[in-house]
Every structure is written in structure tokens, then in C-alpha cells.
Design a protein around this motif. Structure first.
Motif, PDB file in Angstrom:
ATOM      1  N   UNK B 123       3.530 -18.312  -7.412  1.00  0.00           N
ATOM      2  CA  UNK B 123       4.158 -17.752  -5.933  1.00  0.00           C
ATOM      3  C   UNK B 123       5.985 -17.624  -6.725  1.00  0.00           C
ATOM      4  N   UNK B 124       6.915 -17.172  -7.210  1.00  0.00           N
ATOM      5  CA  UNK B 124       7.964 -17.062  -7.574  1.00  0.00           C
ATOM      6  C   UNK B 124       9.172 -17.198  -6.763  1.00  0.00           C
ATOM      7  N   UNK B 125       8.482 -15.824  -5.272  1.00  0.00           N
ATOM      8  CA  UNK B 125       9.704 -14.898  -4.643  1.00  0.00           C
ATOM      9  C   UNK B 125      10.159 -15.345  -3.145  1.00  0.00           C
ATOM     10  N   UNK B 126       8.230 -15.127  -2.889  1.00  0.00           N
ATOM     11  CA  UNK B 126       8.287 -15.192  -1.602  1.00  0.00           C
ATOM     12  C   UNK B 126       8.856 -17.012  -0.868  1.00  0.00           C
ATOM     13  N   UNK B 127       9.026 -16.709   0.779  1.00  0.00           N
ATOM     14  CA  UNK B 127      10.259 -17.838   1.009  1.00  0.00           C
ATOM     15  C   UNK B 127       9.059 -19.109   1.466  1.00  0.00           C
ATOM     16  N   UNK B 128       8.697 -20.258   1.105  1.00  0.00           N
ATOM     17  CA  UNK B 128       7.714 -21.145   1.516  1.00  0.00           C
ATOM     18  C   UNK B 128       7.719 -22.138   2.325  1.00  0.00           C
ATOM     19  N   UNK B 129       9.350 -22.175   2.229  1.00  0.00           N
ATOM     20  CA  UNK B 129       9.689 -22.924   3.165  1.00  0.00           C
ATOM     21  C   UNK B 129       9.469 -22.651   5.016  1.00  0.00           C
ATOM     22  N   UNK B 131       6.656 -20.193   5.401  1.00  0.00           N
ATOM     23  CA  UNK B 131       5.493 -19.356   5.787  1.00  0.00           C
ATOM     24  C   UNK B 131       4.691 -20.116   6.567  1.00  0.00           C
TER      25      UNK B 131
ATOM     26  N   UNK C 183      18.275 -14.847  -7.776  1.00  0.00           N
ATOM     27  CA  UNK C 183      16.901 -15.152  -7.852  1.00  0.00           C
ATOM     28  C   UNK C 183      16.500 -16.651  -8.787  1.00  0.00           C
ATOM     29  N   UNK C 186      15.501 -18.238  -4.606  1.00  0.00           N
ATOM     30  CA  UNK C 186      14.357 -17.188  -3.909  1.00  0.00           C
ATOM     31  C   UNK C 186      13.109 -18.390  -5.220  1.00  0.00           C
ATOM     32  N   UNK C 187      13.730 -18.699  -5.717  1.00  0.00           N
ATOM     33  CA  UNK C 187      12.592 -19.728  -7.126  1.00  0.00           C
ATOM     34  C   UNK C 187      12.105 -21.095  -6.360  1.00  0.00           C
ATOM     35  N   UNK C 189      12.720 -21.510  -3.054  1.00  0.00           N
ATOM     36  CA  UNK C 189      12.110 -21.814  -2.238  1.00  0.00           C
ATOM     37  C   UNK C 189      11.288 -21.393  -2.370  1.00  0.00           C
ATOM     38  N   UNK C 190      10.702 -21.254  -2.765  1.00  0.00           N
ATOM     39  CA  UNK C 190       9.123 -20.086  -3.499  1.00  0.00           C
ATOM     40  C   UNK C 190       8.263 -21.025  -3.418  1.00  0.00           C
ATOM     41  N   UNK C 191       7.120 -21.458  -3.106  1.00  0.00           N
ATOM     42  CA  UNK C 191       5.805 -22.308  -3.541  1.00  0.00           C
ATOM     43  C   UNK C 191       6.091 -23.347  -4.630  1.00  0.00           C
ATOM     44  N   UNK C 192       6.205 -22.066  -6.085  1.00  0.00           N
ATOM     45  CA  UNK C 192       7.087 -22.807  -7.610  1.00  0.00           C
ATOM     46  C   UNK C 192       7.993 -23.676  -7.024  1.00  0.00           C
ATOM     47  N   UNK C 193       8.539 -22.927  -6.835  1.00  0.00           N
ATOM     48  CA  UNK C 193       9.711 -24.093  -6.130  1.00  0.00           C
ATOM     49  C   UNK C 193       9.837 -25.481  -5.465  1.00  0.00           C
ATOM     50  N   UNK C 194       9.204 -25.506  -5.022  1.00  0.00           N
ATOM     51  CA  UNK C 194       7.944 -26.647  -4.095  1.00  0.00           C
ATOM     52  C   UNK C 194       7.302 -27.456  -4.898  1.00  0.00           C
TER      53      UNK C 194
END
Lengths: 307, 259, 322
Positions: B123-129, B131, C183, C186-187, C189-194
Motif C-alpha cells: 500500500x503506497x498511498x494511505x498513511x500507515x502512521x 492507521x 508522492x 505519502x510513500x 508514510x505508507x505501509x510500504x514506506x514503513x
């Protein structure tokens, strides 16, 4: 198939391999023992060539020039190590890469200022300008044979040093366990400086031997440095034996490959395409070899023990 | 006696090691080890330093490849499976030398463990921090181990004992069947150790636990069975009373640990 | 949004970038417009490298090769458009997706092989692959070999924007830069980024909690390559020239310097780093043609003493009590 030409290319490949080995041996020692990435190793190669060129023009003798260039390069290497590189041994590899990259810029510009932007030539003494008949009807330049012979002698000496002397044992021990060697009361700093010095001399030797064949010019170090890194990756970091095998392999494939690829391609493709694709593809050969080795053995052909 | 009161011909052990062997250069670190761990039991591995305990656990969790032998978990052979696959199967591990995401917050550490078992992370867009689907369960696990007060602190600022607690929280967050705990009370003072032991006792029956420990009080308080490792091989294995009474074990090890 | 020095500096930077064309057109100094244009293009490339280097600790020493690929897509396209009269080969709407596809493919292959190694090996292998692409470029006689190829027209975007007008080109690049920055934000902070940041922090831990790390790092590597390919398209249009030198490992080194100088793993770091790099280059080369002899040791000093880079220094201001 022109066998004489093939034999000649094989000898050229061996000669390139020997030069690569000298460069790679120093590099792999420094990596393996000090865990230090030295991008400026090629600069030391370049300085060896430039020193040799200068001393040769002063003394009028290539052999004397070479003999003077080696200690000069050694002094330079030690100064660089003490002044700039010591602080970086504990840093991560990225820092070392950046700092030695800065050294490359410095050396290239220094050479430009002192010796000028044009390349230099080194004249060879008359007796080295001849050829020897390897086999009846197969003449081969004496100088290139001298390179091969010198390289093999140095390789033998290096092997003897690392396996049969006390210093060699310390070097091997330091490669596997730095803290222990320190705990034994050995001066690690001195050991590191010695190893770095050894690497410098090897690089300078390669540089001055290569000089009469290639032009002595700015940036000559970087081109061959990348090949040397490929050699180490294929051979296994820290392994002298690996460096030797890989260097000869790379030298042969690059030389023979380059010479025969265009011909090979011409068998299948049109002349024009072969002319274009040939040089482009032959540059890729070494990297394809590296990729192939990594696919099967990511640690290289002779990985260091315990890794 | 190899097997304690837990051996049942009908129930297959959750974890089964057969003839497991590992060499490092000329040194044998794991020497033909056979071990069964039954589901729901708390099994302790003890032994002097250098006995090969951590290497053994490393082979179970997948960080170390054995040279010979096999490992099976819940009926499946996992000898060649990579570490992440074993985690997804239900093997969770805490490390002897603390291994955390030190630059992340405490909460983020656990949230990442939750995330790892919540489907893929492409998931490349939604903020996971922010969530809640990740952070709420994470907070739950922190409360379980008693670290909820430190949730927003950077992991590097925690004390050693709190690091061990965080390791445990992360292991729990990965929905494990088997917990591999490598010295969970290491470096802890008396009170902290007691709290950790009490916590682990609450897990009895909920998880299967394979525990490496030096703290003999903890071992005897928790273990259903004990295996003694020495120079890579099993010296003895069985119920705590039997181990305590075993001569060879007392000579080799228990005497030393009692100080 | 918290008002902090980092945010303030970033806001000022963007505002300045937005008004540069107005200033340079007013002062009739197109040279500076071109300079800042180049700065933004390099910032896009550096931002893409920061994704894997700054946030993921993957020291790719062959990143400039993707810029070269993007540039060659434009060069080869416009060359044949003119030589062979195939007009649509000069279309920008072809160049950008094609550059993304080509660099992604190259990054996929190179990444798949390189990622099997760690540490120093990884650095050297990415360097070697970058050089390999450089030599491929040198071998392409038709497209100028190592002399390079001049472009006689720029990518065409139909009626949308005419990038042969530098001012319009400038705003296109600015939009792309802002898009890249957003971009990336957002990347990261996303699950992927983490996951990527977790890999930088503690790869062993990441695997032990159940993440197949290789997969994620490879995808990140490909994304970074793709963005850099777009930067290459822009660079070719900016310089009206392509050459294998764009792919030389020293260019990759320059990109790494920008990321480190600006502050690894920060959002605006690459922009500051690119600015600092260009500034130093312009300023020093104005003082002496031998500026590299100063730049070299300067770099060494920065590495030894100022690891947090510019963004790190700005952030340090936040910690000081007022």
C-alpha cells in the motif's frame, strides 16, 4: 580460426589479468582486513604511473624511474592514510565511499595542476622494445612478457607472505577477528598502515607497468578500478587466491571476448549490426560474468571463512 | 528418560527437531540434536555459555541454516524455509541481544509487527502512521507487557529491561503459535524478572514457549520440561525434578548457575 | 501543520522556486532560469535516490544510469523523428511513459541481481552495472558514441505546453518536482514506506516478524529508477544533448553527494543538497578552474563532521530552547 592470433589474445588477456590482480590484491586486502572501501585506490595506481613517468624523464632510465616511483608512491599512500583515512575506519561504508570519492576529485585535479591536462608517454629501454619468439613463428612483445613474469613473481611473494610469515598470520587473523588481534597486544594501527602501504605499492606497481602500454593520463585509475572491483566481487572479498583466479578470468574474457565477439556476431548478423553491437556487447561481457557468478554464489568464488 | 509426562502417542509435537547438526568452521555448534516440543508446553533450554543455545534457536527461527537434520513445525518440514515464512507460519522470536527498530517509536515497533501479519504491505498511498487498524492492536500488546506508558518514546531511549518487554510485545503481535524466547530476563533486576515470569505464566496454555534462560528461578517456576545443552549436544531432557536430580547435569552446570 | 524551522525553510524554498522565472525574465537573465531549471531536475533525480538511499539505506552507485536511459529515450526518439520523418517519435506523451518503462525494466534486472548482495558488494555491483550501461552508450555509434548527440527539437506535448519555451518548461518541471515531493511524502508514510524504513533500521528484525524483505526493497529500487528516468527525460530536453557521460559513475557519485549533503531520509533534503551542490560548483568554478581540488577535501570534511546534512542542521535548530 587464426590460432596464432588467438594465442596472442590469450597472452594479452593474461597480461591484463596480472595487472588487474595487482590492483585487486591491494583492494581486497584493505577491504578484507580493515573493512574499508577505498575508491581512491585507482588514484594510487595513477600516481604510480605519473611518478614513474617523471622519474624516468629525470633519470633517462625506465627501470630507475620505476624503482624510484615505488617508494615515492608508498610515502604518498602512508601520508594519505594517516592524514585522511584513519578517522574513517569506524564509519559506515557510505561515508568511506564519499570521502574516498572526494580524494579522487582531489588527486585528478592535483595531477592536472602539476602535470597538465595532456597525457604523458613513457619511453621503454631498447631491450624491452623487442619481441621474443614464444613458439616458432609466434613473436610476442618482450615487455608484456616482463609484466606477466613480474606479476607472477609478486603474486608468489604475496602468497608466501600471507601464508608463511608472522606478518601474514597477523593479516589473516586480523581479517577474521580484529578485536582479538588487538587484545593480543598487536598494534592494530601499525598493522593497518602496513596493509594499506602494501596495497599502495601493489597499485603503484600496476600503474607504472601499465604506463608504457596505455597513456599516462588523468582518470586512468577509475576505469581500471571498476574492473578491479568486479574482480574482487567475483573472487570473494578478502581472498588473494580469489583475486588471482578472478583477475585472470576477467582479463581473458575481456580481451579474447572483445577480439572475437565482433567476428562471432558477423556469423549471425549483418556486418553493420555486428559493427555496432560488437563493441557495445563486449563491454558488457565482464558484467554478465559478474552477474552470473553472483546468481550462483553471492559471496564470490572464494568467500572468506566464517561469513 | 527422554520424554517427560507430556509424551502422547496421539498428539504430534508442535515442533520437532531431528538429528539437527551445525558446524562453524571446525567447531560443532549443534551436535545431532533430537528435540520434541509439545503443543501448549513451556520448554526451557539451559546450559553453560557457548553450549549452542542461541545457534539452536537460530536454526528454528530460520536465521541459521543447519548442515544436517530436519525441523518440522505443525506437521510441515521447515528446514529450508526462510525466516519470514516461518514467522507467517506462527513462529515468533525474541533475540538475546536486543534487536529492535531503535529509531522508531515503541508503538511503531509493535505496529510494524502487526502490519507484517495483516496481509501484504504493497500500500503506497494511505498513511500507515495513523492507521487505527495497526495502532489499536499494537497498543493492546503494549498494555499486555506493561509498556503502554512508553508508547510514543523512541525505542532507543528505553532501558534494557524495557527493551526485553518490547521484544516480547512484538513477538506477541505476530499472532504466534510458538514463542522462541532467548533469555527474556537477561539484564533484568529482581523485580523486573519476577514481572516477566508472571507475564509468561499467564501465557501458559495459550502459546507454546521454547525458552532459553540462565535464571534458574525463572526456569523452575515456568518450565514443564527442561533440556540441558552442553557443547552442542543434549545432556539430559525431562521433567524439572528429574533434571534437578540428574548427577551429570549438576556437575556440568547447575552448580555453576546457583550463584 | 506545525510551524517549525524545517517547514518554514521548505515553504520559502518553494515560493522562491515559483517566482524565479518572473525575476529572471524581468532582469533578462535567461542563464539563471536555465540554472534553476537544472537544479530542479537534479532535485527530482536526487529525491528518487533518497527514497532508496536515505530512507532505505541502499547505497546505489549506479543511479545516474536511469537518468541516462530516460535521456536516451528522448534523444533516440527525436533523432528518428527528424531523420526518418516519424513525427510521433518526438511526442512527449510517448517519451515519459517509455522512459518510465525502460528505466523500471533496467532497475528490475539490476536490482534483482544486486539485491542478492549486501553492503560493500551492493555498492560495487550497482556501480559496475551503471558503468556497463555507460559502455553500452559509448558503443552506440549511431547515436554519437562517446561524443554524444545533439537534440534538434524537444519533446512535444501537443497544444498542452511548449517546452521549447524555457519559461513554460520551467513550470512543467516545477509541477513535476512538487508531485515527486508529495508522492515521496505519502510513500514514506505508507505501509510500504514503513517496511522500507524498517529495512534500513533492522533488516534481520524485519524478516523475523514476517516480511519478505527482498521483494519490497526491489520494488522500491524500481520505483526510484522509474522516477529517475523521468528526470532523464527532462534533462535531455534541458541540455538539448545526450551523452553516455550522463550515466558515468561519477554522476551517480554526484547524486549521492546531493542526498547526503542535503540530509538523508528527509523530504526536502535532496532539494537542498542539489542546490548546495550546484551552488558550490558554480561558485567555486568561478573562482578557479581547479575548483575540484577544493571540492574534494571539502566533501571529505563534510562527511567527517556534518553527517546530518543541511536538513539535519535545520532540524537541530528546533531542538534548541528559545
Amino acid at each position: 580460426m587464426d590460432w596464432i592470433l588467438l594465442l596472442e589474445q590469450c597472452l594479452n588477456g593474461l597480461q591484463l589479468g596480472i595487472l588487474l590482480f595487482l590492483l585487486a590484491a591491494g583492494l581486497t586486502l584493505v577491504f578484507g582486513i580493515m573493512d574499508f572501501v577505498n575508491l581512491a585506490h585507482g588514484s594510487l595506481y595513477m600516481m604510480g604511473a605519473y611518478f614513474a613517468a617523471t622519474f624516468t624523464s629525470w633519470t633517462g632510465s625506465f627501470l630507475l624511474g620505476a624503482a624510484l616511483a615505488l617508494p615515492a608512491a608508498l610515502v604518498l599512500g602512508i601520508v594519505v592514510e594517516v592524514v585522511a583515512l584513519r578517522t574513517l575506519y569506524d564509519r559506515d561504508h557510505l561515508d568511506q565511499v564519499l570521502a574516498t570519492f572526494g580524494l579522487i576529485l582531489f588527486f585528478n585535479e592535483l595531477v592536472r595542476i602539476v602535470w597538465g591536462p595532456a597525457g604523458l608517454d613513457i619511453p621503454l629501454p631498447a631491450f624491452l622494445e623487442t619481441s621474443i619468439e614464444m613458439l616458432p613463428g609466434v613473436p610476442y612483445p618482450t615487455y608484456r612478457i616482463a609484466i606477466i613474469a613480474t606479476g607472477l613473481i609478486v603474486a608468489g611473494g604475496l602468497y608466501g607472505l600471507v601464508s608463511h610469515t608472522r606478518i601474514g598470520m597477523l593479516i589473516r587473523a586480523g581479517a577474521s577477528n580484529r578485536e582479538m588481534v588487538g587484545a593480543l597486544g598487536i598494534n592494530i594501527r601499525l598493522l593497518y598502515t602496513l596493509v594499506f602501504g602494501l596495497g599502495t605499492v601493489l597499485a603503484a606497481l600496476a600503474g607504472l607497468m601499465a604506463a608504457p602500454i596505455l597513456t599516462v593520463q588523468i582518470g586512468m585509475g577509475e576505469t581500471i578500478l571498476i574492473l578491479a572491483f568486479v574482480v574482487i566481487v567475483i573472487g570473494g572479498i578478502g581472498s588473494i587466491r580469489g583475486a588471482f583466479v578472478a583477475a585472470v578470468l576477467v582479463g581473458l574474457i575481456d580481451t579474447v571476448g572483445r577480439a572475437s565477439l565482433a567476428d562471432l556476431l558477423r556469423l549471425f548478423l549483418t556486418n553493420q549490426v555486428a559493427e555496432t553491437a560488437g563493441p557495445a556487447l563486449s563491454s558488457m561481457l565482464i558484467y554478465v560474468l559478474m552477474a552470473a557468478v553472483l546468481a550462483i554464489r553471492p559471496q564470490g568464488l572464494f568467500p572468506p571463512r566464517g561469513h | 528418560m527422554r520424554y517427560g509426562p507430556w509424551r502422547s502417542a496421539l498428539t504430534e509435537p508442535l515442533l520437532q527437531l531431528q538429528d539437527l547438526t551445525k558446524w562453524f568452521g571446525g567447531l560443532v555448534a549443534t551436535d545431532s540434536v533430537d528435540l520434541d516440543v509439545a503443543e501448549g508446553e513451556i520448554h526451557a533450554i539451559i546450559g553453560p555459555n557457548g553450549a549452542g543455545k542461541t545457534t539452536l534457536v537460530g536454526q528454528i527461527s530460520g536465521e541459521v541454516r543447519p548442515d544436517a537434520g530436519s525441523i518440522s513445525f505443525a506437521g510441515k518440514t521447515i528446514t529450508k524455509s526462510p525466516a519470514h515464512a516461518r514467522s507467517l507460519m506462527g513462529i515468533a522470536r525474541s533475540f538475546q541481544i536486543t534487536s529492535l527498530f531503535l529509531d522508531f517509536t515503541v508503538l511503531a515497533n509493535v505496529a510494524l509487527a502487526v502490519q507484517a501479519h495483516a496481509g501484504h504491505s504493497f500500500r503506497l498511498w494511505q498513511d500507515a502512521t495513523t492507521d487505527a487498524a495497526l495502532r489499536d492492536p499494537a497498543r493492546g500488546f503494549l498494555e499486555l507487557v506493561g509498556l503502554e506508558g512508553r508508547a510514543d518514546d523512541i525505542a532507543a531511549t528505553l532501558s534494557h529491561g524495557e527493551h526485553r518487554q518490547l521484544e516480547l510485545a512484538m513477538a506477541l503481535a505476530t499472532n504466534p503459535k510458538l514463542l522462541l524466547l532467548d533469555e527474556p530476563t537477561a539484564g533484568m533486576g529482581g523485580d523486573e524478572s519476577a514481572r516477566m515470569v508472571e507475564l509468561l505464566q499467564r501465557f501458559r496454555g495459550k502459546f507454546t514457549i521454547l525458552l532459553i534462560e540462565h535464571d534458574m528461578d525463572a526456569v523452575f517456576a515456568l518450565a514443564d520440561r527442561i533440556t540441558v545443552l552442553h557443547s552442542g549436544r543434549i545432556l539430559a531432557s525431562g521433567a524439572p525434578e528429574d533434571i534437578r536430580a540428574d548427577r551429570a547435569v549438576r556437575e556440568a552446570y547447575l552448580g555453576e548457575a546457583e550463584e | 501543520m506545525r510551524f517549525s524551522p524545517s517547514v518554514a525553510v521548505a515553504a520559502v524554498a518553494i515560493t522562491l522556486l515559483a517566482v524565479v522565472p518572473l525575476i529572471t525574465n524581468f532582469l533578462e537573465e535567461p542563464f539563471y532560469l536555465g540554472l534553476i531549471l537544472r537544479l530542479m531536475i537534479l532535485a527530482i533525480a536526487a529525491t528518487s535516490l533518497n527514497l532508496i538511499l536515505g530512507f532505505g539505506n541502499m547505497v546505489s552507485f549506479g543511479h545516474a544510469a536511469y537518468m541516462g536511459i530516460g535521456a536516451y529515450v528522448v534523444g533516440i526518439g527525436t533523432f528518428h523523428a527528424i531523420e526518418d520523418g516519424i513525427g510521433w517519435l518526438a511526442n512527449g506523451f510517448l517519451h515519459i511513459p517509455l522512459a518510465i518503462a525502460a528505466s523500471s525494466l533496467a532497475a528490475l534486472v539490476i536490482g534483482a541481481i544486486s539485491m542478492r548482495t549486501r553492503g560493500v558488494y551492493f555498492i560495487m555491483i550497482t556501480l559496475a552495472f551503471g558503468q556497463m550501461l555507460y559502455f553500452v552508450g559509448v558503443g552506440l555509434e549511431v547515436y554519437g558514441a562517446d561524443d554524444g548527440l545533439s537534440l534538434y527539437q524537444r519533446s512535444e506535448f501537443g497544444g498542452l505546453v511548449d517546452i521549447s519555451d524555457n519559461t513554460q518548461f520551467y513550470y512543467l518541471v516545477l509541477v513535476l518536482l512538487l508531485a515527486t515531493l508529495y508522492g515521496t511524502k505519502r510513500l514514506v508514510a505508507s505501509r510500504f514506506g514503513l517496511v522500507i524504513r524498517g529495512a534500513r533500521s533492522n533488516e534481520r528484525r524485519l524478516a523475523s516478524i514476517g516480511i519478505p524483505v527482498y521483494r519490497y526493497k526491489l520494488i522500491a529500487f524500481v520505483i526510484a529508477g522509474a522516477i529517475c528516468g523521468v528526470a532523464g527525460v527532462l534533462l535531455a530536453n534541458r541540455t538539448d544533448f545526450i551523452s553516455p557521460d550522463m550515466m558515468h559513475w561519477t554522476r551517480s557519485g554526484d547524486l549521492i553527494i546531493m542526498v547526503v549533503l542535503g540530509g538523508m531520509g528527509t523530504l526536502f533534503g535532496p532539494l537542498y543538497g542539489a542546490a548546495a551542490f550546484l551552488l558550490v560548483e558554480e561558485f567555486l568554478s568561478g573562482v578557479t578552474e581547479h575548483w575540484q581540488i577544493v571540492f574534494g577535501p571539502l566533501l571529505i570534511l563534510v562527511v567527517i563532521f556534518a553527517r546530518g546534512g543541511i536538513a539535519g542542521a535545520i532540524r537541530a535548530l528546533e531542538k534548541r530552547p528559545d
